[in-house]
Design a protein around this motif. Structure first.
Motif, mmCIF file in Angstrom:
data_model
loop_
_atom_site.group_PDB
_atom_site.id
_atom_site.type_symbol
_atom_site.label_atom_id
_atom_site.label_comp_id
_atom_site.label_asym_id
_atom_site.label_seq_id
_atom_site.Cartn_x
_atom_site.Cartn_y
_atom_site.Cartn_z
ATOM 1 N N ASP A 162 0.942 -1.271 -0.001
ATOM 2 C CA ASP A 162 0.168 0.306 -0.070
ATOM 3 C C ASP A 162 0.936 1.025 -0.302
ATOM 4 O O ASP A 162 2.362 1.165 0.491
ATOM 5 C CB ASP A 162 -1.130 -0.207 1.290
ATOM 6 N N VAL A 163 0.172 2.118 0.081
ATOM 7 C CA VAL A 163 1.353 3.163 -0.207
ATOM 8 C C VAL A 163 1.132 4.387 0.922
ATOM 9 O O VAL A 163 -0.226 4.447 1.673
ATOM 10 C CB VAL A 163 0.363 5.112 -1.317
ATOM 11 N N SER A 164 2.103 4.551 1.562
ATOM 12 C CA SER A 164 2.391 5.178 2.459
ATOM 13 C C SER A 164 2.577 6.764 1.998
ATOM 14 O O SER A 164 2.296 7.247 1.585
ATOM 15 C CB SER A 164 3.546 4.750 3.264
ATOM 16 N N MET A 210 6.707 4.863 7.131
ATOM 17 C CA MET A 210 5.762 3.751 6.214
ATOM 18 C C MET A 210 5.943 1.878 6.433
ATOM 19 O O MET A 210 5.460 1.402 7.096
ATOM 20 C CB MET A 210 6.679 3.691 4.924
ATOM 21 N N GLU A 216 4.024 10.060 -0.726
ATOM 22 C CA GLU A 216 3.664 9.169 -0.974
ATOM 23 C C GLU A 216 4.859 8.261 -1.365
ATOM 24 O O GLU A 216 5.913 8.480 -1.974
ATOM 25 C CB GLU A 216 3.003 9.052 -1.832
ATOM 26 N N THR A 217 4.887 7.302 -0.569
ATOM 27 C CA THR A 217 5.991 6.346 -0.744
ATOM 28 C C THR A 217 5.062 4.884 -0.691
ATOM 29 O O THR A 217 4.794 4.269 -0.024
ATOM 30 C CB THR A 217 6.485 6.200 0.886
ATOM 31 N N LYS A 218 5.872 4.151 -1.717
ATOM 32 C CA LYS A 218 5.064 2.873 -1.425
ATOM 33 C C LYS A 218 6.278 1.750 -2.286
ATOM 34 O O LYS A 218 7.977 2.162 -3.094
ATOM 35 C CB LYS A 218 4.336 3.167 -2.246
#
Length: 176
Positions: free
Chosen positions: A25-27, A60, A99-101
């Motif tokens: 998922d996106v953090s 994340m 946004e981190t993924k």
């Protein structure tokens, strides 16, 4: 100094009150560009992007429920390479979100995409390649993925990451 304060805030407040996300998922974490984060051109200085990215990747891991586990295992993340594309600047006092993924992994590295966004749109997109190490030895990716509890298929790397990966290999071969 403000990055130490942000790190302290992240480790002792934000990680205790974060939502739970799945492995792919996106953090999302929000910050504001302070004047001390900016350069003489009155925008977020290029050296701050990697520092904010470190904080976002730590967050994340906390959202995935892995931060405490990896600290107990003494697994340390190491960035091997990063590729930045700057699109528009971030002004002083502007709020932005990172946004981190995880976009995938191969036999040796994991690949992360980080995006700096605000109400003005996309500011910067970054691809990061890294590993986890313990006592000087790399943690095998299958061990890492298993510890994370992920049981799905390995995601297919985006085309731009595959091209970047090939470019990094070419640089390595030409400079050995």
């Amino acid at each position: 100094m403000n990055l130490y304060f942000r790190l302290f805030l992240l480790l002792f407040w934000r990680t205790r009150h974060c939502r739970r996300i799945d492995f792919l998922d996106v953090s999302r974490i929000q910050y504001r560009a302070l004047p001390s984060d900016c350069d003489v051109n009155f925008h977020l200085t290029n050296s701050r992007y990697p520092a904010f990215m470190d904080l976002a990747r730590t967050y994340m891991l906390a959202e995935m429920g892995l931060l405490k586990k990896f600290i107990k295992l003494k697994w340390m993340p190491i960035v091997n390479a990063a590729e930045f594309t700057y699109i528009r600047d971030i002004k002083p006092f502007q709020k932005f979100e990172i946004e981190t993924k995880i976009v995938g992994w191969d036999e040796k590295y994991f690949y992360i995409e980080q995006r700096f966004v605000s109400e003005r749109g996309l500011h910067c997109i970054v691809h990061v390649r890294g590993v986890f190490v313990c006592k000087g030895k790399q943690i095998p990716l299958d061990t890492l993925v298993a510890e994370a509890g992920y049981k799905g298929d390995t995601p297919r790397l985006p085309a731009e990451v595959v091209m970047w990966k090939d470019f990094l290999q070419l640089k390595k071969e030409r400079n050995i």
